[in-house]
Design a protein around this motif. Structure first.
Motif, mmCIF file in Angstrom:
data_model
loop_
_atom_site.group_PDB
_atom_site.id
_atom_site.type_symbol
_atom_site.label_atom_id
_atom_site.label_comp_id
_atom_site.label_asym_id
_atom_site.label_seq_id
_atom_site.Cartn_x
_atom_site.Cartn_y
_atom_site.Cartn_z
ATOM 1 N N GLN A 125 -3.069 8.253 -4.539
ATOM 2 C CA GLN A 125 -3.834 9.196 -4.286
ATOM 3 C C GLN A 125 -3.010 10.601 -4.167
ATOM 4 O OE1 GLN A 125 -5.990 8.263 -0.903
ATOM 5 N NE2 GLN A 125 -4.412 8.370 0.417
ATOM 6 N N LEU A 126 -1.714 10.389 -4.210
ATOM 7 C CA LEU A 126 -0.772 11.410 -4.381
ATOM 8 C C LEU A 126 -0.680 12.041 -3.086
ATOM 9 C CD1 LEU A 126 -1.926 13.338 -7.617
ATOM 10 C CD2 LEU A 126 -0.409 11.451 -7.447
ATOM 11 N N ASN A 127 0.618 12.578 -2.726
ATOM 12 C CA ASN A 127 0.888 13.251 -1.542
ATOM 13 C C ASN A 127 1.467 14.595 -1.573
ATOM 14 O OD1 ASN A 127 2.351 10.024 -0.044
ATOM 15 N ND2 ASN A 127 0.404 11.048 0.061
ATOM 16 N N ALA A 128 1.428 15.404 -0.386
ATOM 17 C CA ALA A 128 2.387 16.490 -0.371
ATOM 18 C C ALA A 128 3.019 16.301 1.117
ATOM 19 C CB ALA A 128 1.360 17.606 -0.307
ATOM 20 N N MET A 129 4.209 17.047 1.221
ATOM 21 C CA MET A 129 5.017 17.455 2.321
ATOM 22 C C MET A 129 6.615 17.162 1.803
ATOM 23 S SD MET A 129 4.705 18.796 5.158
ATOM 24 C CE MET A 129 5.899 19.218 6.361
ATOM 25 N N PHE A 130 7.078 16.158 2.301
ATOM 26 C CA PHE A 130 8.874 16.475 2.370
ATOM 27 C C PHE A 130 9.271 16.732 0.906
ATOM 28 C CE2 PHE A 130 7.769 14.733 6.689
ATOM 29 C CZ PHE A 130 8.112 15.564 7.271
ATOM 30 N N GLY A 149 7.403 18.973 -6.126
ATOM 31 C CA GLY A 149 5.868 18.761 -6.112
ATOM 32 C C GLY A 149 5.547 17.452 -5.532
ATOM 33 N N THR A 150 4.461 16.686 -6.022
ATOM 34 C CA THR A 150 3.742 15.860 -5.368
ATOM 35 C C THR A 150 4.810 14.625 -5.380
ATOM 36 O OG1 THR A 150 2.714 14.731 -7.023
ATOM 37 C CG2 THR A 150 1.707 16.825 -6.437
ATOM 38 N N SER A 151 4.308 13.495 -4.690
ATOM 39 C CA SER A 151 4.690 12.093 -5.006
ATOM 40 C C SER A 151 4.923 11.718 -6.351
ATOM 41 C CB SER A 151 4.115 11.211 -4.272
ATOM 42 O OG SER A 151 2.596 11.232 -4.574
ATOM 43 N N SER A 152 3.855 11.864 -7.286
ATOM 44 C CA SER A 152 4.084 11.252 -8.498
ATOM 45 C C SER A 152 4.980 11.850 -9.250
ATOM 46 C CB SER A 152 2.773 11.380 -9.194
ATOM 47 O OG SER A 152 2.272 12.971 -9.312
ATOM 48 N N GLU A 153 5.461 13.064 -9.102
ATOM 49 C CA GLU A 153 6.342 13.841 -9.764
ATOM 50 C C GLU A 153 7.947 13.245 -9.612
ATOM 51 O OE1 GLU A 153 5.740 18.354 -9.825
ATOM 52 O OE2 GLU A 153 3.934 17.531 -9.014
ATOM 53 N N SER A 154 7.985 12.272 -8.830
ATOM 54 C CA SER A 154 9.393 11.608 -8.472
ATOM 55 C C SER A 154 9.366 10.299 -9.333
ATOM 56 C CB SER A 154 9.698 11.384 -6.964
ATOM 57 O OG SER A 154 9.743 12.665 -6.284
ATOM 58 N N VAL A 155 8.163 9.801 -9.792
ATOM 59 C CA VAL A 155 8.046 8.636 -10.371
ATOM 60 C C VAL A 155 8.836 8.571 -11.906
ATOM 61 C CG1 VAL A 155 6.402 6.820 -11.473
ATOM 62 C CG2 VAL A 155 5.897 8.010 -9.291
#
Ligand SMILES: Cc1cc2nc3c(=O)[nH]c(=O)nc-3n(C[C@H](O)[C@H](O)[C@H](O)COP(=O)(O)OP(=O)(O)OC[C@H]3O[C@@H](n4cnc5c(N)ncnc54)[C@H](O)[C@@H]3O)c2cc1C
Length: 544
Positions: free
Chosen positions: A163-168, A174-180
């Motif tokens: 569901q995608l995340n914001a924060m650290f 950017g979001t969690s998915s951009e680190s995948v």
């Protein structure tokens, strides 16, 4: 699907819950299958809502092989699957929407499978928490670019990608998915799909090889497949960090500062509060929490002398450095050199000053970094009230309009809020160089559910009063959330945690809807995976 396969499903779909439980316990072992009513009810609630339905059982596979067998057995028996990470969301994302639903508890697939400092990748099972991942990477001097939401003590990497995340790290990366880099997905019939460029038998090392299939499963609310393995990109942990905080007289000044800081790319992350949320924070915090946090600050500074100095400054700064009616932003800069970080902090100061802000103690920014994944006690208000956020992702230019429209709505609803004891605050944060998140938060008197009781630390819970059921107040909050979501739709905002709360499918053009529905029916022909998530309806074929 062949006619024979359909006939097999038809025949199997008459299986009773007891028969399905027996089949699943043979796959995962008795201790990983529960039909206990309390557990089933807990998995049929989220932090916001209780489903009127109760899942028939909770199954917790512990390996990719078992997961594939479980998913195919459940769908073949004509049951729906509700994948669940830690259950820390509030958009009815994983609760049952159909009779005959199995809750798929992913929290026991929680291993860090491989850290590869040479390839700069890490592969985890989806039930791994963000806190456990950060802890496993720290001794290697590594981290993922996006490295967790504030719920990361319990919330999972799989939930955060679904569901995608914001924060650290979101300010830079950017979001969690951009680190995948790559995903291993179990499809509804138990087949295994792998994305990314990878040598045979190995974890992927690069995401982009042809169309972005990983992207299809990021933010999918678990409706296209179940994440079984996740490979993320690594980076060396920045050696230097700096913290700075500012206060402003108006929300407009705060948002214009945050937008310019986002454009400048200076903050690894920033988080901001309106006066409403600041008041909650002041009421909530206890001396015991302060002492714990000071200990964490000392530990983080690396040397006892520096640590004690930092903790003493923080303690002297106290909690009252933000005026009651001010808006505050807390900015964290990080980088490879001390000079670079110090220049970013100065750039932040110049932007804040140009927007009428004044610098305040940087305690909050420091504390956020010293204890990034605190216990999730903030899911109850300071007097035991219920808590539920709603949010919109706005372009840098539209964020102020979103905020002003929410303010007008809350002013209009003020009499009814007052009548029912509802109050609000706002949390603001940024995403990379091009978006802000505006997150109104509601507090209201209502009894807590079993999931909340299981989440809050027992000693914290014991300090709070138990409130009575108050459906009228909850109905007021539901109406306010709905109207915020309508404002977001009007402004074309994006959303994380789409679940069953934000109007995703309705907001897409005709060609996108056709594509999404075609993908859904190709990957999950009987509509068994999290029916209704993203607004994708359950095909009638599966259940009566
Ligand atoms: C105190 C608190 C602080 C929070 N702070 C933040 C924050 O800073 N940033 C932020 O972005 N959010 C935050 N959240 C919201 C929430 O915690 C996150 O969205 C988090 O990602 C939820 O993860 P989870 O593991 O609990 O997922 P769940 O809530 O269990 O599930 C979320 C969705 O993912 C699906 N899913 C889960 N696992 C899988 C899988 N393996 N395969 C397929 N689908 C799956 C579920 O079906 C559901 O649709 C916060 C919540 C709380 C309570």
């Amino acid at each position: 699907m062949t006619k024979e396969a359909l006939l097999t499903i038809e025949a199997a779909s008459n299986r009773s819950a007891d028969e399905v439980a027996e089949i699943l316990s043979q796959i995962v072992g008795r201790s990983n299958l529960s039909t206990d009513l309390d557990e089933r009810q807990r998995n049929s609630q989220d932090i916001w809502s209780n489903s009127p339905l109760t899942v028939d059982m909770v199954v917790a596979p512990t390996s990719l092989e078992d997961l594939a067998k479980v998913v195919s057995a459940v769908t073949a028996a004509g049951y729906a699957i509700a994948p669940r990470g830690a259950g820390m969301s509030y958009t009815s994302a994983y609760i049952p929407t159909a009779e005959r639903t199995v809750s798929l508890d992913m929290s026991r697939m929680n291993r860090v499978l491989e850290i590869d400092p040479e390839a700069m990748t890490v592969t985890v099972e989806p039930g791994c928490t963000w806190a456990a991942l950060a802890q496993a990477l720290a001794p290697h001097g590594l981290r993922t670019p996006f490295w967790g939401p504030m719920s990361g003590l319990t919330s999972t990497v799989g939930g955060g990608l679904s569901q995608l995340n914001a924060m650290f790290g979101a300010g830079h990366y950017g979001t969690s998915s951009e680190s995948v880099i790559g995903l291993t997905i179990v499809l509804a019939d138990g087949r295994v799909l792998k994305t990314g460029a990878r040598a045979k038998g190995h974890a992927p090392f690069y995401r982009n090889y042809g169309p972005d299939l990983a992207g299809l499963f990021c933010g999918d609310a678990g409706v296209f497949g179940v994440k079984a393995e996740i490979t993320l990109r690594l980076m060396r942990r920045p050696q230097h960090e700096g913290y700075v905080s500012f206060a402003f007289a108006t929300g407009a000044a705060l948002l214009s500062t945050m937008a310019e800081m986002a454009r400048s790319g200076i903050a690894s992350e920033m988080c901001a509060f309106d006066p409403g949320l600041t008041k909650v924070r002041m009421k909530r915090a206890s001396l015991a929490d302060d002492v714990k946090v000071l200990g964490q600050l000392i530990a983080k500074e690396g040397s006892l002398g520096k640590g004690l100095l930092s903790a003493a400054k923080t303690a002297l700064g106290g909690r009252n450095f933000i005026e009651a009616e001010e808006y505050s932003v807390h900015v964290i800069c990080e980088g490879r050199s001390k000079v670079g970080v110090s220049e970013d902090l100065d750039a932040a100061r110049a932007i804040a000053k140009a927007n009428g802000g004044h610098e305040i103690e940087n305690t909050i920014a420091k504390v956020i970094r010293a204890n990034p994944f605190p216990p999730l006690n903030s899911i109850l208000g300071p007097e035991g009230e219920r808590w539920a956020p709603v949010h919109g992702i706005a372009s840098l230019g539209a964020a102020l309009t979103l905020f002003e429209k929410c303010e007008s709505l809350f002013a209009e609803m003020a009499p009814v809020f007052e009548q029912h004891g509802v109050y609000t605050g706002y949390l603001f944060t940024s995403l990379s160089t091009n978006a802000l998140i505006i997150e109104p938060v509601f507090y209201w008197p209502e009894e807590r559910n079993a999931l909340i009781e299981a989440t809050v630390e027992p000693q914290h819970l014991a300090r709070l009063p138990s409130l009575a059921a108050n459906p009228d107040a909850t109905a007021v909050v539901a109406e306010a959330r709905k109207r915020v979501i309508e404002i977001c739709a009007e402004l074309g905002c994006g959303h994380f945690q789409i679940g069953r709360s934000y109007p995703y499918l309705e907001s897409r053009d005709e060609a996108s809807v056709l594509l999404l529905e075609t993908i859904k029916s190709a990957l999950d022909p009987t509509g068994a995976l999290n029916p209704g998530g993203l607004g994708l309806e359950t095909p009638t074929a599966r259940r009566s």
